[in-house]
Structure formats: C-alpha cells, structure tokens
Scaffold this active site. Sequence first.
Site, mmCIF file in Angstrom:
data_model
loop_
_atom_site.group_PDB
_atom_site.id
_atom_site.type_symbol
_atom_site.label_atom_id
_atom_site.label_comp_id
_atom_site.label_asym_id
_atom_site.label_seq_id
_atom_site.Cartn_x
_atom_site.Cartn_y
_atom_site.Cartn_z
ATOM 1 N N GLU A 106 37.804 -38.052 15.020
ATOM 2 C CA GLU A 106 36.785 -38.758 14.244
ATOM 3 C C GLU A 106 35.394 -38.258 14.641
ATOM 4 O OE1 GLU A 106 35.603 -43.206 12.670
ATOM 5 O OE2 GLU A 106 36.322 -43.041 14.690
ATOM 6 N N ALA A 139 35.955 -45.540 23.206
ATOM 7 C CA ALA A 139 37.382 -45.612 22.904
ATOM 8 C C ALA A 139 37.586 -45.138 21.475
ATOM 9 C CB ALA A 139 37.881 -47.041 23.054
ATOM 10 N N MET A 140 38.826 -44.771 21.129
ATOM 11 C CA MET A 140 39.091 -44.262 19.783
ATOM 12 C C MET A 140 40.432 -44.782 19.291
ATOM 13 S SD MET A 140 38.272 -42.421 17.197
ATOM 14 C CE MET A 140 39.350 -42.396 15.764
ATOM 15 N N GLU A 141 40.407 -45.310 18.064
ATOM 16 C CA GLU A 141 41.542 -46.069 17.540
ATOM 17 C C GLU A 141 42.657 -45.249 16.912
ATOM 18 O OE1 GLU A 141 38.467 -45.844 16.199
ATOM 19 O OE2 GLU A 141 38.494 -45.994 14.025
ATOM 20 N N ASN A 142 42.875 -43.980 17.305
ATOM 21 C CA ASN A 142 43.953 -43.178 16.709
ATOM 22 C C ASN A 142 45.189 -44.046 16.457
ATOM 23 O OD1 ASN A 142 42.383 -40.758 17.375
ATOM 24 N ND2 ASN A 142 42.971 -41.277 19.466
ATOM 25 N N GLU A 199 39.660 -51.872 19.262
ATOM 26 C CA GLU A 199 40.478 -50.737 18.802
ATOM 27 C C GLU A 199 41.744 -51.218 18.097
ATOM 28 O OE1 GLU A 199 38.862 -48.158 18.719
ATOM 29 O OE2 GLU A 199 37.344 -48.674 20.208
ATOM 30 N N GLU A 250 33.679 -50.325 11.464
ATOM 31 C CA GLU A 250 33.090 -50.656 12.765
ATOM 32 C C GLU A 250 32.509 -52.066 12.839
ATOM 33 O OE1 GLU A 250 33.996 -49.041 15.046
ATOM 34 O OE2 GLU A 250 34.436 -47.037 14.303
HETATM 35 N N1 BES Z 1 35.900 -45.309 16.041
HETATM 36 C C1 BES Z 1 35.160 -45.519 17.226
HETATM 37 C C2 BES Z 1 35.083 -44.304 18.111
HETATM 38 C C3 BES Z 1 34.079 -43.275 17.689
HETATM 39 C C4 BES Z 1 32.743 -43.462 17.913
HETATM 40 C C5 BES Z 1 34.490 -42.103 17.089
HETATM 41 C C6 BES Z 1 31.837 -42.507 17.517
HETATM 42 C C7 BES Z 1 33.598 -41.147 16.691
HETATM 43 C C8 BES Z 1 32.249 -41.355 16.900
HETATM 44 C C9 BES Z 1 35.776 -46.647 18.053
HETATM 45 O O1 BES Z 1 36.507 -47.581 17.350
HETATM 46 C C10 BES Z 1 34.638 -47.405 18.645
HETATM 47 O O2 BES Z 1 33.980 -48.098 17.936
HETATM 48 N N2 BES Z 1 34.401 -47.244 19.939
HETATM 49 C C11 BES Z 1 33.293 -47.869 20.603
HETATM 50 C C12 BES Z 1 33.744 -48.938 21.510
HETATM 51 C C13 BES Z 1 33.769 -50.241 20.808
HETATM 52 C C14 BES Z 1 34.444 -51.293 21.602
HETATM 53 C C15 BES Z 1 32.392 -50.721 20.450
HETATM 54 C C16 BES Z 1 32.576 -46.795 21.371
HETATM 55 O O3 BES Z 1 33.093 -45.695 21.488
HETATM 56 O O4 BES Z 1 31.486 -47.067 21.865
HETATM 57 ZN ZN ZN Z 2 35.397 -48.940 16.289
#
Ligand code: BES
Ligand code: ZN
Length: 747
Positions: free
Chosen positions: A7, A141-144, A177, A199
Amino acid sequence: MAVTQFEPADARRCFPCWDEPACKATFKIALEVPSEVVALSNMPVVEEKLNGNIKTVHYQESPIMSTYLVAVAIGLFDYIEDLTSDGIKVRVYCQVSKANQGKFALDVAVKTLDLYKKYFAVPYSLPKLDMVAIPDFAAGAMENYGLVTYRETALLYDEKHSAASNKQTVATVVAHELAHQWFGNLVTMEWWTHLWLNEGFATWVSYLATDSLFPEWKIWTQFLDESTEGLRLDGLAESHPIEVEINHACEIDEIFDAISYRKGASVIRMLQSYLGPECFQRALASYIKKYACSNAKTEDLWAVLEDESGEPVSKLMNSWTKQKGYPVVTVRVKDQKLEFDQSQFLLSDSHGDGQWIVPITLCCCSYDARKNFLLQAKSESLDTREFLGCSISQGCLKETGAWIKINVDQTGFYRVKYDDELAGRLRYAIEAKFLSATDRFGILDDSYALCMACQQPLASLLSLMCAYREELEYTVLSNLITISYKIARIAADATPELLGYIEQFFINLFQYPAEKLGWDPKQGESHLDAMLRGELLAALVHFGHDIAQDEARRRFDVFLDDRHTALLSPDIRRVAYVAVMQNVSSSSRSGYESLLKIYRETDQSQEKTRILGSLASCPDPDIVLEVLNFVLSSEVRSQDAIFGVHVGTKGRETAWKWLKDNWDHISKTWGSGFLITQFVSAVVSPFSSYEKAKEVEDFFASRAKPSIARTLKQSLERVNINAKWVQSIQNERHLPDVVLELAYRKY
Ligand code: BES
Ligand code: ZN
C-alpha cells in the site's frame, strides 16, 4: 527476514498487475524460499515441496481482493496461536524468543474478531489471520488481508518493560488493522479519493472495539485527542478536503494524514451521534453486506445511511467531506435569545468563506436539559423560552450558577466561541465540577485554539487554565499539559522575561494531581492513573521543579544498577530520561552516556523509542547536535530516526542547521516514503518568526519535491501563525500583571 509492503501503489513493483483498488482479483501465490525459514502469505499453505535447501510453498487461492493487500513475509520466527469462537486460527509471529510478548495482542485479536463479526453482522472472511512483528517498518502497521504486519512497538507487550500507554497502543492498533479486514479489505474504497473511508472508519471502529474490551480506559474520552489533532491540521489554510482528488500515484502517500484519519474518524462520530448508535450500526451492516467483495465510494455509504435513517445524510455530510476546514460557532445571549453564527475557523485568523450544516447540541444547567438542531444558515437564533425542562425560560441565566454548554460531549467537529458572559459561567461550572470530562476538555481546547488564532488574549486562557487546578481526569490533564508546553515555547519567544513566572504557574497547576499520584504505582490503580503519572511528572521536570528533577535522577541512578528496580516503572522512565538529559552538557556527559548504554543493551523497541524520544530535549546545543548525528547512524533504525529529532526550543537552531547540512542524505534515505515529511515538520514548525519562515522557504525553493510539498507549506503556515501569535502576546498590556498574580497564587 523479508516482508512486502504494497500500500498504496507498490504491488506493481513486485508483479505485473492492474494496481488500483477497484481492480480486484484472486491470488494464487507460491514462494520458493530457503528451507529453514517460515514463509507466510495472505492464505494458508496447501502444499510444501522440499528440494535440497529450497522449499516451494503453495498457498490456497485467495478470495477476490485488491492488489495493495497482497503480502508475503519470510523469516526465522517464533509464534503463538489461539482460536476464535468460529475456529479461525489466529497467530502472532515475532523474532525468535519474543513470543511471550505477543500474548496480549493475540488475546485482543481473538476477542476483536468476534466482536466485529457481531457488529458488522458478517464473519471474518479468511480461514486464518497472522499478525507479524517486523523490526524495521515504515508505517505503524499494515492490514494485508490475513497477514497483518506491525512495528514491534505496535504488537509486542512486555509485562515488565512496557508502559500502560504501550499497552493501549497495541490494543488500538490491532483493533484498527482488524477493522480493515471488513472496512477496506472486504469492502474497499473505489479510488484513493475515498481513502478516508478506510482510515477514518478503521480509526473510529478501533475505539468502539477498545471501549468494549477495556471500558476502564475511557477510550471515548481519549478519542478527543484524535479530534483535536484533526482540528489543528484542518485549521490551516493549507489543509485539504477529506475527499481529495488523486491524479497520480505519488500523490497518495501524503493523504495518510490527520485529515483522512482523525478528521475522518471525527465526522463519523459526529454522524453516529446525530443518527443514534443503533440506526448507525444497522446501516453499516447493510453497507458491508451490499458491497462485500467489491468497492464503494463515499456517496454509497451515505446512500445506505440515508435509507436506514430517513435523514438527509448526503447533504449534511457533503459539507464536511467535500470542503476543507470547519466552522467556529459564535454564541451569544441577547434578549432571551441565543444567537448562533458560523464562520470558517482558521488559525491564521483570515476568515475563510466555508459554510457547513452543523449539528448543534446544547445543554443548559444540566445534562438532562438538552436541545439539538441543525445550523444550516450562516446565523440562527433560538428562543430560550422554547427550552423544555430548563429554567432558562424563567430567566435563569440571571441566576448565578446557570450555564450553557454547546457541542455537548464534543461529538461535533467544530469550535465554539462564547460571549464573555457565557464563558464566565462555564468557567464557574468547571470549578463547581458540573461538567463532564469531555466538555471540560472541549472548553479548554477551543479557548486554546482561539488564543492561538489571536482571537482571545493569552491572559484569559491562562485564567481559564486555573479552573482546572483540581482536575484529575487523564485526557483533560494530558491536554492541559500539551497546551502548557506550547504556551511556554511561545512565551520563550514572545515574553522571555515572563517565562519563569509562567513556568511557575504551570508547576503550581500540576502540583495537586501530581501529589495525589506520587511516584510509585498504587496497588490496583487504574490504567489511566499509570499513564497520567508519567505525563504529570514529566511536565514538572520540564518546567524546572527541582524536587521532581532530583527525585527523577535519584531513581535513575538506582535503575542504572538494577534494571528491574520497582523505583522506575516503565510508566515513569521517560520522566527520568528527560531529567537526566536536562543536566547533560559537553562538560558533563555521563547521563547521556548512560542512556546510550541502556539504548544499546535493550532489545525492546519500546524502551529504545523512549530513550530516543528524550535525548534531544537536552538544552545544550552541542549535545543536541551529537544526538541528531547519532540518529543518522547505523545504531538507529530508519523507522525510529524521527523520534530523536524532537528538540526543545534551545535546540531549534541546531536542528535546522543539521537538517540543511544533512538534507541530501535524509532525502535519499527517507525520500521514497512518508517518513521524510516528519523531518520537515519536526524541525520547521517550532519556529516563530517571519524571517525564519522566509529562510526555510528559500532553502527548499531549489529542493522542492512533490512528496514534501504539502507538509512544507503546512509547516511554514504554522511558523507564520506562531509569529503572529508572538506579536499579539507582546501587545497584551495586562499580561504581566495576570502572569505575576497567577505565579504567586497558591492553591
Ligand atoms: N493502511 C495503513 C498503513 C499505511 C499507512 C500504508 C501509510 C501505507 C501508507 C494502516 O491501516 C494504518 O492506518 N496504520 C497506522 C496505524 C493505525 C493504528 C493508526 C500507521 O501506520 O500509523
Ligand atoms: Zn488503517
């Protein structure tokens, strides 16, 4: 170890594909890897063939899904596992020997999957869920789909070395996630313009889950931190609408920001509170069912909510998602009438021309006497005699003690500006403890924002802060502390001669709760008290309370000899680290060396982060420079560097020079992701003069690149806002009298 992160748009760098969220496909993956490693992908293994030192692992075909959610991870991992009530196998993978630290997250995950199944009325759609701790990971973190990846700090929890705040982070990140497994993975945004659906929703839902698992954390009160961060960014002219046009892949990264996440989550909360939780849940369940295995746009969600509720959801919400910014609602009493007026709130004080449909809620003298309405026009007035059950109709505002609070429980995404009379009454209501924690938070935060926008004198904000001297609620105090840090920073530039008195006032203000909590955890104390202790003591140390500083260093010395001492629980370690760094200078480096020693010895990421976050607070510029150079060394993982860049006012110039000197290296190392923006905002935003803004602008003029363009503009706008605030404070004639009076007032 090797792991993918696709992503938003990097799947195309791994395999040829139509790499857009709406082009869903099924995936049948096979990996050829060294035979000794664990190899994971979205789906369970169906077959493994060994051929000498190499094994070929085949995975079950996935259901239809977007490319950005495809993932593989290989490495030498340990794992622990558990089952949901439906028999879905959930595992936490981590570096060898850390598996025990995965227990907390595993437990949260299993319970959360069950909870979401009920809430969305659709079960988790894959046969397994793996969660992997990755030691160097750009995002949090990443929700794969079926293979969620995390920073170690967001997944691992160590009973002995993690703080209460670390525990809360793990729970909320896991809940976030896993929410994506429905909101994002099963139903995916049509295009990146609707990223906020992913998000904003995952953020909002993570609070729902966390609240259900840990009601004692009062997480919905803490949600106000999300709203307020959203309001802070969206108060800039350089903000952007929630729904933002995306024309090129390189534009996607920078919308993973407080607008998509925090404003997104906040407007969802506002809508839920307007429609009611039951209706809202029914609509979400039918939305998930309708768009499962497919894609949806913002309008699709509004249409379902509109059907379920019969309310004009699209019309209402378009005003919040299609234009940037938000309103400040001005309220005054005039001839038995309450007059409401909306205008766009901007920190730079140049009123914008936005207009919103604002769900106004208000209560009068009691939480039982409420009134709601939609403010659709620029202004509207309300006949106070219409209030049911409230004595205001008998002219009760003439009575002492009567009060009116707008935006009850702060569920609305807007600021409120009261006339002097109403503001005075609210202040009294805070002191008399009539108001909820959320409302106390809101009154303070709105007043702070109005002050920063130069619409209210600093003296009146400081007087309002006084009303919180007996405050004990975590979220309210935490914001009070954040605000006091910011005021001290601005005062250092605006009125250096008053700074000492202002700091003394803050020390007095935090004395009461700090004494209540003390230094040592009480048996069976609440999670929130544990978090609060660390923040309060850190504030006392920061503002120069010498007894607190000595005590912090005494405990640190014991800790140096015995890392298991009860004298320095993880919740207060940062307090000690900051106190130690305050005493460090070129001629007295031992505290710094000791912290580096702990940093090098620990393999716990949360401990490393805590240390990194404290080092640059040192007042000695030479040491700050050393710290900043250490941050760029191989001893600090790229993911963590940014934690070491948060300098105090005294390190500001050093950091700016360092950024310029190292820009090419920084740009090369972090330039391809979203972390680079944090270097810019951390170093630039603390300045507060127009000259500095110009200097920064000139430097970047020849170094422009699209990935930092928006952040740079926002940071420069913040510098200009600070500069204007400094001037306005310098023009406050009564400020010195007020500050002196407050500094000497004893409670
Ligand atoms: N989908 C995002 C990860 C992401 C962030 C991918 C930016 C590509 C670019 C994931 O679900 C996410 O939101 N992660 C957050 C943590 C969340 C608990 C707020 C992060 O990475 O800060
Ligand atoms: Zn997210």
